[in-house]
Structures are given as structure tokens and as C-alpha cells.
Write an enzyme that holds these catalytic residues in place. Structure first.
Site, short mmCIF file in Angstrom:
data_model
loop_
_atom_site.label_atom_id
_atom_site.label_comp_id
_atom_site.label_asym_id
_atom_site.label_seq_id
_atom_site.Cartn_x
_atom_site.Cartn_y
_atom_site.Cartn_z
N ALA C 45 -2.43 -5.28 -14.53
CA ALA C 45 -0.97 -4.61 -14.87
C ALA C 45 -1.11 -4.78 -16.41
CB ALA C 45 0.21 -4.63 -14.14
N GLU C 46 -0.85 -3.76 -17.41
CA GLU C 46 -0.68 -4.06 -18.71
C GLU C 46 -0.11 -5.34 -19.14
OE1 GLU C 46 -0.25 -1.10 -17.15
OE2 GLU C 46 0.52 0.17 -18.75
N ASN C 47 1.03 -5.41 -18.20
CA ASN C 47 1.79 -6.86 -18.70
C ASN C 47 1.60 -8.01 -18.32
OD1 ASN C 47 2.28 -6.05 -16.22
ND2 ASN C 47 4.16 -7.16 -15.87
#
Lengths: 217, 217, 217, 217
Positions: C45-47
Site C-alpha cells: 500500500a502506498e502508505n
């Protein structure tokens, strides 16, 4: 006292507590020996680890813990491992308070040449160009002349390390501050006359009032 | 999951003429067993991108000595007289790059940037032939990204996904190079089962690593 | 089967073992539910965190472990924490094998618009522009029409996410491959006629030979 | 050594009108106690640089709600309707930046680069008004560096030098932002004595951190 110890001791006086300081290989590395015990400084080497300590006792060396010259060191309490990207992030991003480097030539503009002698010695610039371009303070620590040849000159004849004015030049004969107006002579070496300094210097020196002698122990 | 290869099997994956990014700083943190295997296999015509060429008989120095290398891109070759000799004789092409610029060029290659805009090298020989880009009136050198056919990585510990941990000053160029090789070969001191390394301790995620070399012991 | 489950199940078939895959929020996040148990995939996930796992049992949530939508997740064995710089190094540096995103419009060139409706909805592009510009494969997972309005169009009228041709469009009615020649219809949804697809599509479809139905469980 | 401040004492250091880089992703990893103290103190006219503005009542969302913010530079505001409402009413200026570009712009500011050359945004609205630089025939957007008067960092653990560790998806923008603030204020869950954190576990070296906030418990 040997010339290099005079230089190292005088440079050490420039270092304030809690500074992040990069000492070059060779003469600049001696500066650490002259810091008062109660002054806490963070030493950084280009190759990693903030908080370098002295060489460990024999038999306790770690092949993964060296300075930029490949010599064994220790890590002080609170040390931090950093990779080369973080190392130069600190150097180039304006986070390094001071770098102390050797010099081949410095000129009236305060420009340093210290990374090659064309046709003779091409070791590569390593981190020198980054350090001179990026550190908050750049101190050149070098002997005043090389086998009689002047190293402080009107214009560098050797290839420049950067087109940035260095903060201070410390030799065994003098402390010199490059400014917009030129090279200002701040201090004389122990027992060194103004005349001797001028004679050993290939650039115009600005001499204002009394020039005190370095205070050394 | 990745099956760990012998150093010789890994060296066999690297064709003559490859561009190899090799981690290490004065041989600290280099993939030593892989380098030895490459020397044994007699690999030729490599382009090596590394901070330095170490010294004769150590790390990358062994590849220089055995004539495996056609071109070196490095920041410093001063402690390996053989590199200098081969450069002067024309046997070896050497491109010198400031250390901070070198690590950022490799990073740019690895993270998909078009290049690096840096003040390091402005007004020096490093500027020659390069585009200068002005940003808000300040000039910056445009330094191009570097990628490798291979990144050869030394590290402290891996798991069988290829998640990597590094040690002290043996980080240096390794974590950044692991981003920039089309194939990444990692040589860990130890390998542990998947799940043993805490997610927060991983510095190179295993998805970047293609091949693991067997643990040292 | 609901439309979104058809889409998610069909997208899941594109995922091969050991891939690094980024699933967008909403419909794309359902794809994970349709992967065979024996296929190991790294979800990013990007985070942060490579190796996202499902929501933990109640009471075992960790406020520091969420997906990009802020929902609680777990870390699979072999997971790696990454910061935003590493996250987008993977996305933009060509290391992400596949991204699955929602879409507002896709056009005959294969260009996607999915980040804003001028004057109505300006949530920001988040990581979408980086994902579409950088991932190896870009799969658009969306319902074929929005309240009767065509979403696959001749030219996007909404602001583009990138000027890159996406790899595949998967809807409940069709699987479409954007190519240099245009949009090639590869598969029909369950029980959907060619005629219905053509009618629901605002762009020219290239239909070659028999167009098979999606194989779903 | 740094004395740990109360959150209120730290908030008092931040003048109205400051540019604040604030870590966190949908409020995960943000310095929550500091944000609460800033709301209490009634700080005004901030420019906030962050991935997002979280949601009302959470993290940065609280600063939006209380009217402390004049301008936001972020990649995503979609989950905070108050940000969108204030943007539309003209009360709040919003600059939307692709997430990967945002983190690289902050990194460029922190590591002293002149800008970022990226393919993300080419051919989209993001391109407007920006310089395009060609490198080997490929166009890249020149995105400018971002620096903050303050970087406000959330982290897992610190020592009293300010060495920082982060947790799982609470890394996000924090480690990069810690490079780019003129003053860096870190809010750790725990603080331990100097020497307790292994050098290899430090992700932000303490030399970058100016102020520590007291531990949470």
C-alpha cells in the site's frame, strides 16, 4: 610542537559543543585529539555512522566499523548508522556544521583546490566537492607551504574543488579568514612574524591592527 | 522464496560486459565471496560502478588486478595504485564522480527520476559537457541517472524473501544500489527464516532482491 | 455474482505468484479475496509495509498498521516497513509489478482519468499519477458504465491521470486490452452479448474472431 | 542532549504563519499531542505540507477545523470534506501534488538538490506552469524543492540525542520530513537513554532533531 599538531589544536578551538563535524583523512583527523574532554561533538565520516569513536583495543576491531580511510573505529553511545545517501543528505542538505579538509591551494577568492594535480595525481574527489559545496563551515587545515612552494596563492592553478569561499584557513603560520574583501590575517603562528607570513604567502593579505598569536596549550 | 546460491553459481549469472553496481567503501561492506567467485570465473569487460576500487588484494581491487574491468565509475581511486596505473596506460577507462553525486545518480536510476540537479561540481572540471539547469536563478548541474545490469550487495542478514539488514559502516552504497540493478544479488553473512526479521528492521525489501548467496557460515 | 465481485475475480487471474501488487482503495481492494490460497503475492500500500495481511481480530488492531484507506491490517511473515520515499521508489522506479486502480474514464488511446471531476470532486490524485506512470502493469478495474453514462470513451473529457497506455481494462461486461491499434475486446462478461458491450462502450472496439466469456468460479 | 518539552511548550515555539511539514498518512504516524497543543494555543495562518488532511477530528484534520491553516500542500484531501469546503469557499488555498512527487520534493529540499525531474504528471494538469527538462530525449517535469520552517514528526521511540525509530505504516512521510525542516520537533511514544538504541536501528539521526516532546506515558 609539530606543525600538524599546531594546526590541529588551533582548528579544534573552532568546534563548539553538539556540532556535527566531518574530519578529512590525514591531518584533519588529528583535530579530534585536541578537543576538550567535556565538549561533546558528533563526528561523521562520509562512509557512515554518526558518532565515531577512537580505535578499539586490539582484537576488538569490527570489519564493518571503519572511518572513511578504512581504519578501525568504535561507535560512541548514541551513534547512528547511516548509508551513503543519508551521509550526503547531511553534507549537501546543509545539516553538517563543519568540515575540516586538507588543501593543495587556496586563493584570494577563498576558493580551494585539493583533489588533483593534472598529469601527476588523480585520486578522485571522493566527498570533497560535496563537503565544500554543502557544509555550513569549511575549514582548510594545511601546512603553509609545500617544500617551499606557496599554497596560498592569487588564483588557484590546480583544478578547483568548488567555487565557494571557504570559511577559514588554518596553517602552522597563520589563521586566515577569506572575506569578500580578500584574505584577512587573523592570527600568527607561535613565534611567527608578520614578515615571515607575508613572505610565505602568494596572495595579498589584509592586515588590520595588531595580529595576535594563536593561543595554544 | 529464494533458494540461496553458491557464490560460484551467482558469479555464473553475470555475463562478460555487464554493468555492475558493487556496494562497499574501501572494501567494507562489499560482497567478498561473490567477488572472489567472479575472479575465479574470469569475467571480462565489466563496467563497475562503486564508490572506490579499494586497494590491491581487497574487494573490488581484486577485479581490477585480474583484468576483469574495462571501465570504472567511482568517486575515489586514490588508494589503489593499480587502478591509476591502468588508467594512465589506457587499459581502463575511469569516470570520476563526486561521492554525493554518485549516490544520488544511482538513486535517481533506481527510483525512476530523470536526473539529479546538484550544486556540487558547479565551476569545476566536473561541469564539463553537462547541461546546467537554473532553478529560481540558481544554477545546478544536471547529472544523469545510473542503472546497472546487476547490483552486487553485501549485507549483514537476510531472510529467504530477500529482505536485507545492514551493519554499521557496511551500509554505505548497498541500500541505494539495491534499487538500481536490473538483477540484484545479495550476499548476506547470515540467512534466517521468513518471519524472523521485524518489518521495521528491513532496510531493503525482498521484492528488490533477485538472488541470495548462501550464508557465510 | 455482484458486478464488483466479477471484476475482482477476473482481475485476480492476472496476478502471478511472487508479484508485487498495489491495490487501490474500494473496488480494487476486493481483488485480494479472489486469489488462490497457494499463490503468494506481496501486497503493497502506498502508505508503507510490503506484505499487508487481512484485518486483525477485534481488539488486536494496531494504530500504526493500516492500509492506504486508514483501515486496520496485519503484517504477513516477511513483511517490510517502508517509508513514503521507498514506497514511491518502488512505484516510480519500475519495481511494482502491477497496480489495480479504479477509473472514471478510459479512452481509445488507453489513457485513464480517475482523479477529479472539475467543479464537482477534487479529492487530489494521491498516488494515482505515480502508479499509472510507474507500475509495470496498470489494470483499470471499474464498472462498465456509471448510471448509464459510458466510461470507456473516444477521448477522456475528464483530466487525465497520465499519458500512458494502461495494460488492461476489466469491467463486469468485458476485458479490454488497449493497444497501439486501439481497444481490443478480449473477453465478454458472464452472459453478456457482444452487442451489449458495443452499446455500453463509447469507443471503437476491435473485435477479432470469437470473443470468449470470462472464466469465473 | 535534548531536554524533552511538554507538547504545549513545543507548540509555543511555532509562530503564526509558519510553514509546517507534518508527518502522517490519514492521521497514522502524526504527532498527535503536538497537534492538539497547537489547536489549544490557537496558532494561525499556517502553511501545512502533508500527505493529506486526514478527516475531521483526527490528526491534521483538527488544524483544518479550527481555522489554523491558510494553505495546504498535499496529495489527497478527499476524506476531509471540511478541507474541500474551505477550499471551495476560498478560505483555504490548496496545492495538490502527486504523492511520489511530494515526497521527492521534500527530500530534495532536505538533501540540497535543485529540484526533482519526474515523469509523473507529464501530460496532465500537474504540468501547468512548470519547466520541462529533456534528458536523453525524454521529457521530465521540474518540480521544485520544498522546505519547512518546522518539521513536526511522529515516531515510535527516541533517545535524548534525538535519534528516532519509527513503526510500521507510521513511517510514511516522517523520516523524509525530518530532513527538510529548519527546526525539527519530534514526538515519540517512548524516550530511552542515550546508548540504548542500536546504531543500526536509528532511522533519523539525532543531529537532525532540534526538540523532543515528552514521552506519551
Amino acid at each position: 610542537m609539530e606543525d600538524k599538531d599546531i594546526i590541529a589544536q588551533r582548528v579544534a578551538q573552532e568546534i563548539k559543543p553538539e556540532m556535527l563535524v566531518n574530519l578529512g583523512i590525514g591531518l584533519p583527523s588529528l583535530v579530534a585529539n585536541f578537543l576538550p574532554k567535556d565538549v561533546h561533538v558528533f563526528f561523521q565520516a562520509e562512509n557512515g555512522v554518526i558518532g565515531l569513536g577512537p580505535r578499539p583495543p586490539e582484537g576488538m576491531e569490527d570489519e564493518d566499523l571503519t572511518d572513511a580511510g578504512g581504519g578501525f573505529v568504535t561507535a560512541m553511545p548514541g551513534a547512528a548508522s547511516i548509508d551513503s545517501a543519508m551521509s550526503f543528505a547531511l553534507i549537501r542538505g546543509g545539516h553538517l556544521d563543519m568540515t575540516v579538509l586538507g588543501g593543495l591551494q587556496v586563493d584570494e577568492r577563498g576558493y580551494l583546490a585539493n583533489w588533483m594535480v593534472p598529469g601527476k595525481m588523480v585520486p578522485g574527489m571522493g566527498g570533497a566537492m560535496d563537503l565544500v559545496a554543502g557544509a555550513k563551515e569549511v575549514i582548510v587545515a594545511m601546512v603553509h607551504t609545500a617544500k617551499g612552494a606557496q599554497k596560498i596563492v592569487e588564483r588557484c592553478t590546480l583544478p578547483l574543488t568548488a567555487v565557494r569561499r571557504v570559511s577559514l584557513i588554518v596553517t602552522e603560520m597563520a589563521v586566515i579568514k577569506p572575506t569578500e574583501r580578500g584574505l584577512v590575517l587573523l592570527e600568527r603562528g607561535p613565534g611567527v612574524s608578520l614578515d615571515a607570513i607575508v613572505k610565505a604567502t602568494g596572495a595579498k593579505l589584509i592586515i588590520e591592527g595588531d595580529v595576535p598569536e594563536m593561543r595554544l596549550n | 522464496m529464494k533458494t540461496a546460491l553458491s557464490a560460484d553459481a551467482a558469479a555464473a549469472l553475470i555475463p562478460d560486459g555487464s554493468v555492475c553496481l558493487i556496494g562497499g567503501f574501501m572494501a567494507v561492506g562489499s560482497p567478498h565471496r561473490l567477488i572472489d567467485a567472479m575472479v575465479r570465473r574470469g569475467v571480462k569487460n565489466l563496467t563497475i560502478v562503486a564508490n572506490d576500487t579499494a586497494m590491491p588484494g581487497k574487494g573490488i581491487g581484486k577485479l581490477i588486478t585480474c583484468g576483469a574491468v574495462r571501465k570504472v565509475i567511482a568517486s575515489h581511486i586514490g588508494l589503489n595504485p593499480e587502478t591509476q596505473k591502468k588508467m594512465i596506460s589506457g587499459e581502463l577507462e575511469v569516470e570520476l564522480v563526486p561521492q554525493g553525486t554518485l549516490v544520488e545518480r544511482i538513486r535517481a536510476g533506481g527510483v525512476g527520476l530523470g536526473g539529479v540537479l546538484t550544486a556540487t561540481g558547479i565551476g569545476t572540471l566536473v561541469e564539463e559537457g553537462k547541461q546546467i539547469v537554473e532553478v529560481d536563478g540558481k544554477p545546478y548541474l544536471l547529472e544523469k541517472p545510473i542503472k546497472g545490469d546487476f547490483a552486487l550487495i553485501g549485507c549483514k542478514q537476510a531472510d529467504y524473501y530477500g529482505n536485507l539488514e545492514y551493519s554499521l559502516t557496511a551500509h554505505n552504497f548497498n541500500p541505494i544500489m539495491a534499487l538500481a540493478g536490473k538483477q540484484v544479488i545479495a550476499e548476506p553473512h547470515h540467512i534466517v527464516p521468513v518471519g524472523v526479521i521485524s518489518p521495521d528492521d528491513v532496510k531493503t525489501p525482498g521484492v528488490l532482491v533477485n538472488h541470495l548467496i548462501e550464508r557465510a557460515i
